[in-house]
Design a protein around this motif. Structure first.
Motif, mmCIF file in Angstrom:
data_model
loop_
_atom_site.group_PDB
_atom_site.id
_atom_site.type_symbol
_atom_site.label_atom_id
_atom_site.label_comp_id
_atom_site.label_asym_id
_atom_site.label_seq_id
_atom_site.Cartn_x
_atom_site.Cartn_y
_atom_site.Cartn_z
ATOM 1 N N UNK A 278 -30.346 -15.842 68.843
ATOM 2 C CA UNK A 278 -29.879 -16.223 70.177
ATOM 3 C C UNK A 278 -29.174 -15.031 70.807
ATOM 4 N N UNK A 279 -29.433 -14.790 72.066
ATOM 5 C CA UNK A 279 -28.754 -13.718 72.801
ATOM 6 C C UNK A 279 -27.849 -14.330 73.861
ATOM 7 N N UNK A 280 -26.599 -13.891 73.878
ATOM 8 C CA UNK A 280 -25.627 -14.348 74.879
ATOM 9 C C UNK A 280 -24.971 -13.124 75.487
ATOM 10 N N UNK A 281 -25.095 -12.975 76.794
ATOM 11 C CA UNK A 281 -24.522 -11.815 77.460
ATOM 12 C C UNK A 281 -23.829 -12.217 78.756
ATOM 13 N N UNK A 282 -22.802 -11.475 79.094
ATOM 14 C CA UNK A 282 -22.078 -11.762 80.336
ATOM 15 C C UNK A 282 -22.798 -11.205 81.558
ATOM 16 N N UNK A 283 -23.790 -10.358 81.326
ATOM 17 C CA UNK A 283 -24.512 -9.729 82.430
ATOM 18 C C UNK A 283 -25.709 -10.559 82.864
ATOM 19 N N UNK A 284 -26.034 -10.467 84.157
ATOM 20 C CA UNK A 284 -27.273 -11.041 84.686
ATOM 21 C C UNK A 284 -28.227 -9.883 84.958
ATOM 22 N N UNK A 285 -29.153 -9.655 84.050
ATOM 23 C CA UNK A 285 -30.004 -8.467 84.137
ATOM 24 C C UNK A 285 -31.467 -8.841 83.953
ATOM 25 N N UNK A 286 -32.288 -8.452 84.921
ATOM 26 C CA UNK A 286 -33.730 -8.690 84.799
ATOM 27 C C UNK A 286 -34.314 -7.891 83.640
ATOM 28 N N UNK A 287 -33.781 -6.683 83.422
ATOM 29 C CA UNK A 287 -34.264 -5.857 82.318
ATOM 30 C C UNK A 287 -34.009 -6.546 80.979
ATOM 31 N N UNK A 288 -32.831 -7.125 80.828
ATOM 32 C CA UNK A 288 -32.498 -7.832 79.592
ATOM 33 C C UNK A 288 -33.406 -9.047 79.421
ATOM 34 N N UNK A 289 -33.598 -9.797 80.490
ATOM 35 C CA UNK A 289 -34.463 -10.982 80.423
ATOM 36 C C UNK A 289 -35.868 -10.606 79.981
ATOM 37 N N UNK A 290 -36.375 -9.504 80.505
ATOM 38 C CA UNK A 290 -37.718 -9.048 80.144
ATOM 39 C C UNK A 290 -37.790 -8.633 78.681
ATOM 40 N N UNK A 291 -36.773 -7.895 78.225
ATOM 41 C CA UNK A 291 -36.769 -7.428 76.834
ATOM 42 C C UNK A 291 -36.641 -8.605 75.867
ATOM 43 N N UNK A 292 -35.797 -9.585 76.181
ATOM 44 C CA UNK A 292 -35.632 -10.741 75.303
ATOM 45 C C UNK A 292 -36.930 -11.560 75.230
ATOM 46 N N UNK A 293 -37.624 -11.627 76.354
ATOM 47 C CA UNK A 293 -38.912 -12.328 76.368
ATOM 48 C C UNK A 293 -39.916 -11.603 75.477
ATOM 49 N N UNK A 294 -39.911 -10.280 75.556
ATOM 50 C CA UNK A 294 -40.801 -9.466 74.726
ATOM 51 C C UNK A 294 -40.492 -9.672 73.249
ATOM 52 N N UNK A 295 -39.214 -9.836 72.921
ATOM 53 C CA UNK A 295 -38.786 -10.035 71.537
ATOM 54 C C UNK A 295 -38.920 -11.493 71.091
ATOM 55 N N UNK A 296 -39.385 -12.367 71.985
ATOM 56 C CA UNK A 296 -39.585 -13.791 71.721
ATOM 57 C C UNK A 296 -38.267 -14.503 71.371
ATOM 58 N N UNK A 297 -37.194 -14.058 72.024
ATOM 59 C CA UNK A 297 -35.899 -14.737 71.872
ATOM 60 C C UNK A 297 -35.810 -15.767 72.990
ATOM 61 N N UNK A 298 -36.228 -16.968 72.695
ATOM 62 C CA UNK A 298 -36.319 -18.010 73.716
ATOM 63 C C UNK A 298 -34.945 -18.491 74.172
ATOM 64 N N UNK A 299 -33.994 -18.486 73.249
ATOM 65 C CA UNK A 299 -32.631 -18.896 73.601
ATOM 66 C C UNK A 299 -31.844 -17.677 74.047
#
Length: 388
Positions: A278-299
């Motif tokens: 699970x990834x939890x971050x205080x930032x709202x970042x499109x780059x982070x969202x894209x990378x987490x999707x690539x890593x298949x971190x759904x949560x």
């Protein structure tokens, strides 16, 4: 029976400027008692403040809890001279006395736990008291200004084990029925129940030195409550854990962040070992969202400022606990979780404060194998639970 709480907050504070919003163990001071109130037997919890910034924060950060509400209080009742009772009366009138039990919670008492809140409610509901408050049993010897002792004979100084001591208000929780409050206009009245809290809850936050004392007490309390079990969840901060903390900008805004490909392979392996990532971050970042999707971190949860409260909610929703969690964080906003989870990890380049409180300091830096190292440690750790 509707059980409603009020947490009054003022924008200005003389002793410690901005005290209510100042971060204690990485969280705004008021969020400690608010979180406990959310997970108590209360039905509603109101933040009552003259600070619009706090109201905006509440509306954004606690949207997942239908219990939490925020109301703007009058400037007149937010002055240095306004009494707490006048604030309670204004609040009661604002919500048209829509409660059966009113609970006053003080933000300056971060040691308050849900069990303490529930105990005051039980004094009224089960023990039929009209009000209740929290106290501390202190074994200190009390003196009058004229040089006479209040609570012991100076010629027969008792041993601690033979001394009942005194019960002192710690100012944390006050609870009253609506009827008693309407009649007395006071936070407690009528038949009064007492709920004992630990002696460390007696420290008041009036100065910077008080702040540091309470923060250290809070950190130690969280660490002492740790439990160790098989790890089910790996919770990861992003900036400073996945990335090296650097952000590259151009004229249009955020352009790039640096990630480590080896971390991705480690996460793939750990998922094969039945640990949810699970990834939890205080930032709202499109780059982070894209990378987490690539890593298949759904949560993946973006824009979470109060990570401790959110993680408490997340685990309760999944019928799990902090003991089943491993957490990797690098900065102060991770501190509460670092001090609370079963196993906490800090990258080699984490802040000094986080390293001082983490269970394990990794040999690798963020974006240089820190997550991969964590994954390998957890896989080995969980082997001890095989066959159990």
């Amino acid at each position: 029976m509707k059980k409603t709480a009020i947490i009054p907050l003022r924008k200005n504070s003389k002793g410690i400027p901005g005290k209510n919003k100042k971060k204690m163990l990485g969280r705004p001071l008021f969020s400690w008692v608010l979180t406990e109130a959310i997970f108590s037997e209360l039905d509603e919890v109101y933040i009552f403040t003259d600070d619009q910034e706090i109201i905006d924060y509440i509306n954004k950060e606690y949207h997942w809890s239908p219990k939490v509400k925020a109301l703007l209080r009058n400037d007149e009742n937010a002055s240095d001279t306004a009494s707490t009772e006048s604030v309670m009366l204004e609040f009661a009138e604002t919500i048209k006395y829509d409660f059966d039990i009113l609970c006053l919670l003080q933000a300056t008492s971060p040691m308050t736990k849900a069990v303490d809140i529930n105990a005051t409610l039980n004094e009224i509901i089960d023990n039929k008291k009209q009000s209740a408050l929290t106290v501390v049993n202190t074994h200190r010897f009390i003196w009058n200004s004229d040089g006479t002792s209040q609570n012991y004979d100076v010629f027969k100084r008792p041993r601690r084990q033979d001394f009942d001591g005194l019960l002192i208000e710690n100012g944390a929780v006050y609870t009253t029925t609506k009827e008693a409050f309407l009649n007395s206009k006071n936070r407690i009245s009528g038949s009064i129940g007492l709920v004992k809290m630990p002696e460390e809850s007696l420290v008041e936050i009036d100065s910077t030195s008080d702040w540091h004392i309470v923060e250290n007490l809070l950190a130690e309390r969280q660490k002492k409550s740790k439990t160790h079990q098989k790890i089910e969840y790996l919770i990861l901060d992003v900036d400073g854990v996945f990335t090296d903390g650097s952000v590259y900008y151009n004229a249009d805004g955020e352009m790039a962040k640096r990630f480590d490909m080896r971390d991705g392979m480690g996460l793939e392996i750990i998922r094969q070992n039945q640990i949810q990532v699970i990834a939890i971050t205080s930032e709202n970042s499109d780059l982070v969202a894209q990378r987490m999707k690539k890593l298949q971190i759904n949560d993946t949860f973006l824009g979470v400022k109060d990570k401790f409260s959110f993680l408490t909610h997340f685990l309760l929703d999944r019928n799990s606990s902090f003991g089943a969690v491993a957490y990797v964080g690098d900065d102060v906003n991770d501190l509460a979780n670092i001090c609370s989870v079963g196993w906490s990890f800090a990258p080699a380049n984490a802040t000094i404060t986080v390293k001082a409180n983490a269970d394990y300091i990794l040999t690798h830096a963020s974006a240089s194998g820190a997550i991969r190292e964590t994954c390998e440690i957890l896989i080995k750790y969980n082997k001890r639970y095989e066959g159990i």
